[in-house]
Design an enzyme around this catalytic site. Structure first.
Site, mmCIF file in Angstrom:
data_model
loop_
_atom_site.group_PDB
_atom_site.id
_atom_site.type_symbol
_atom_site.label_atom_id
_atom_site.label_comp_id
_atom_site.label_asym_id
_atom_site.label_seq_id
_atom_site.Cartn_x
_atom_site.Cartn_y
_atom_site.Cartn_z
ATOM 1 N N ASN A 440 0.924 -1.118 0.045
ATOM 2 C CA ASN A 440 -0.083 -0.019 0.223
ATOM 3 C C ASN A 440 0.826 1.484 -0.100
ATOM 4 O OD1 ASN A 440 0.348 -0.804 3.119
ATOM 5 N ND2 ASN A 440 -0.107 1.625 3.109
ATOM 6 N N CYS A 441 0.457 2.468 -0.694
ATOM 7 C CA CYS A 441 1.069 3.516 -0.467
ATOM 8 C C CYS A 441 0.210 4.424 0.482
ATOM 9 C CB CYS A 441 1.240 4.329 -1.867
ATOM 10 S SG CYS A 441 -0.668 4.542 -2.730
ATOM 11 N N ILE A 442 -0.061 5.687 0.211
ATOM 12 C CA ILE A 442 -0.599 6.876 1.113
ATOM 13 C C ILE A 442 -1.985 6.642 1.140
ATOM 14 C CG2 ILE A 442 -0.865 9.159 1.708
ATOM 15 C CD1 ILE A 442 1.895 9.639 0.453
ATOM 16 N N THR A 443 -2.694 6.165 -0.332
ATOM 17 C CA THR A 443 -4.096 6.178 -0.140
ATOM 18 C C THR A 443 -4.768 4.865 -0.844
ATOM 19 O OG1 THR A 443 -3.876 7.607 -2.162
ATOM 20 C CG2 THR A 443 -4.284 8.750 -0.219
ATOM 21 N N ARG A 444 -3.744 3.907 -1.406
ATOM 22 C CA ARG A 444 -4.085 2.871 -2.378
ATOM 23 C C ARG A 444 -3.646 1.580 -1.632
ATOM 24 N NH1 ARG A 444 -3.732 4.954 -8.495
ATOM 25 N NH2 ARG A 444 -4.477 7.240 -8.218
#
Length: 496
Positions: A440-444
Site C-alpha cells: 500500500n502507498c499513502i491512499t491505495r
C-alpha cells in the site's frame, strides 16, 4: 532507472517523516540558546535557564539529525520491503553496522597498514558513517528481505528458514559490499579532493563550483571531501578555521578572500529554502497541501535558524532528482554573486541566522547587511524556479506523488469496521488464493493477482472505496483513502 530512483524516494519518506520534529526542536533551541552553537562568544552567555532549556531541545533534535544515516538504513529497508515487515528494518541495521564497523579507520588501517600513512584515505574512512552508506545499507536490507524472506532450508537448518535467514544473508552481502568500498571509497574521495585543489585557482567561479558540488554530493556523503579542502587545512586553505581564528586576508597565510567559501551558503539556506518550500506548498495537490506543509515548513524554519538543510533536501532529492540538480546549481550561482558583491560571513556549524549573527563582528566579516538584498533575491529566485520546474515537468515533490489523486483523501468507506472492508475487497479480488502480493502507498492498496478474470470491481466498490485501477493484467490498485493502512493491515492478517 528513474522508477527505481522514485521508488527509493518513496521509501525515504518513512525516515524523512521523523526529521521535521528535529527542525522545530533545534530552531526553538537555538533561539533560546544561541551560545550553544559556538560557545561564549559575541556576548552570548552559555548559562541560565533559557540556555539550559535551549541546549536540551538542541540535543533532542540532534539525536535524529546526527544519526540520520542510521534512520535511513532502517527506514529505507522497511520502505522497500514488499510487505513493510520490521524484519527488513533489522536487516538494514545489520548491513549498516557491518559496513561501518568494517570500514572504520581502526579496522582498515589494521587490514591495510599503508592506509594509515595516507591522510586523505584516513579522512575518507573517518567519514564513512554518512547518508550514502545508510541508504546503501537500507537498499541491501530491503532487497535481501524481498529475495530471501520465503527461503526454505533443509530440516537440520530449518530454524534459519524464512525471515530468520534474511539477516544472515544481509550480513554476508554487506561484507562483500564493505570489501568493494574498501578500495572504491578512498579513490572517489581522493578524486574529489583533487577536484577541490583544481578549482581553488579560479576565484569566484571556483567558489560557485564548490558550492554546487557540495549540495550535489549531499546524498552520497562525499561532500565531506570537498569541505575538508575548502574549510579546513587539508591543503593549507582553511576558510572556516582562519575565519573563526580572527584572521583577515593577507595575514597568517590567507592568500584568498577569507570567507568566500562559506558566504554563498547563507542566502540559499536562510531564504532560498523557504522560497522553494513555499513553491512546493503552492504546487501540491489540493488534498495534500497539509502533507506538504507538514514536511517542508519545519524544515525551512530549521534551515533559516540554524542551517540544517537535510530535512528539506531528503524530502525531494529522490522523488525529483532533476529538481535537486537545479537546487544545487542555484547554490553555485548565489555563491558566485556573494563573492563578487563582497558579502562575507562565516559559520562554525552551518549557514543559518545564528551563525550569521555570531560571525558578523569577526574581522573578516564584510557587508553583512547585504544578506537582506541577497536573501530577498534568493527567496524570489528559488520560488520562481522551483514553481516553474515543478509544474512544467510535473515533478513529484511532496504532495504531488502519482499515488495522490484529487479525490483519494475524501473517500468515505462503507463503515469503520476495517476487517469487514478488507474482507469485502478481498472477496472482490477473487479471494486470498488469487493474491500474489499486497502493498500500500499513502491512499491505495496495491495488489499483484494471479487471475484477473476473478476480479469483481462492483463487489470491491461496495466497500465504499473511491475506485479500482488495473494498470496491467496482474496489477490491481484499490483507492481507499487515508485509512488505507488500517485496511491493508487487516487484509494482511487474512492473507496469512
Amino acid at each position: 532507472m528513474m522508477k527505481q530512483v522514485q521508488r527509493l524516494g518513496k521509501a525515504l519518506m518513512l525516515p524523512v517523516a521523523a526529521l521535521p520534529i528535529c527542525g522545530i526542536l533545534m530552531g526553538i533551541g537555538y533561539a533560546l540558546a544561541p551560545a550553544a552553537m559556538a560557545g561564549e562568544v559575541q556576548g552570548f552567555v552559555a548559562s541560565g535557564m533559557a540556555y539550559k532549556i535551549g541546549f536540551f531541545l538542541i540535543k533532542a533534535g540532534g539525536a535524529l539529525i546526527d544519526n540520520m544515516a542510521l534512520l535511513f538504513a532502517v527506514g529505507v529497508a522497511v520502505g522497500l520491503a514488499k510487505d513493510k515487515d520490521g524484519t527488513a528494518g533489522l536487516a538494514g541495521l545489520v548491513s549498516w553496522l557491518m559496513m561501518t564497523k568494517l570500514l572504520a579507520p581502526a579496522v582498515v588501517s589494521t587490514i591495510m597498514p599503508s592506509i594509515a600513512e595516507n591522510e586523505i584515505k584516513m579522512l575518507a574512512f573517518g567519514k564513512i558513517e554518512n547518508a550514502f552508506i545508510g541508504i546503501l545499507a537500507g537498499i541491501i536490507g530491503g532487497a535481501c528481505y524481498n529475495k530471501f524472506k520465503d527461503t526454505k532450508l533443509p530440516d537440520w537448518l530449518s530454524f534459519f528458514s524464512g525471515k530468520r535467514c534474511v539477516a544472515i544473508v544481509t550480513g554476508l552481502i554487506s561484507i562483500v559490499a564493505a570489501a568493494i568500498l574498501l578500495f572504491v571509497w578512498p579513490i572517489i574521495f581522493g578524486a574529489l579532493v583533487t577536484v577541490g585543489n583544481a578549482i581553488v585557482s579560479i576565484d569566484a567561479v571556483g567558489a560557485g563550483i564548490y558550492a554546487f558540488l557540495n549540495r550535489l554530493l549531499i546524498p552520497t556523503g562525499l561532500h565531506h571531501a570537498l569541505n575538508n579542502v575548502f574549510w579546513f587545512d587539508t591543503i593549507g586553505l582553511g576558510d572556516l578555521s582562519h575565519f573563526w581564528a580572527g584572521d583577515v586576508t593577507g595575514q597568517n597565510g590567507v592568500t584568498w578572500s577569507l570567507g568566500m567559501y562559506m558566504s554563498g551558503f547563507f542566502a540559499p539556506m536562510m531564504f532560498g529554502i523557504p522560497g522553494a518550500a513555499l513553491a512546493m506548498i503552492h504546487t501540491a495537490k489540493s488534498n495534500k497541501k497539509k502533507v506538504a506543509i507538514g514536511i517542508v515548513t519545519s524544515a525551512a524554519i530549521c534551515a533559516f535558524v540554524c542551517g540544517v538543510t537535510e530535512p528539506f533536501e531528503f524530502a525531494f532529492m529522490f522523488l525529483a532528482p532533476v529538481l535537486y540538480v537545479i537546487y544545487a546549481i542555484l547554490y553555485g550561482l548565489f555563491t558566485v554573486a556573494a563573492v563578487l558583491l563582497g558579502f562575507r560571513a562565516g559559520f562554525s556549524f552551518s549557514a543559518g541566522l545564528t551563525d550569521l549573527i555570531f560571525s558578523s563582528t569577526l574581522p573578516a566579516a564584510a557587508n553583512t547587511w547585504m544578506i537582506i538584498p541577497l536573501g530577498i533575491a534568493a527567496f524570489i529566485v528559488f520560488y520562481v524556479v522551483f514553481r516553474f520546474a515543478i509544474t512544467k515537468f510535473n515533478l513529484k515533490t511532496p504532495g504531488r506523488e502519482d499515488d495522490d489523486e484529487d479525490d483519494e483523501t475524501q473517500v468515505v468507506l462503507a463503515n469503520n469496521d476495517y476487517t469487514t472492508v478488507a474482507a469485502t475487497i478481498l472477496e472482490g479480488l477473487g479471494g486470498k488464493d488469487n493474491i500474489a502480493s499486497l502493498d500500500n502507498c499513502i491512499t491505495r492498496l496495491r495488489m499483484e493477482i494471479k487471475d484477473n478474470t476473478l476480479v469483481d470491481e462492483k463487489k470491491i466498490k461496495s466497500a465504499g472505496v473511491a475506485g479500482v485501477m488495473r494498470p496491467s493484467k496482474t496489477a490491481v490498485q484499490v483507492i481507499v483513502g487515508t485509512k488505507v493502512q488500517f485496511v491493508a493491515d487487516e487484509m494482511a492478517k487474512m492473507l496469512k
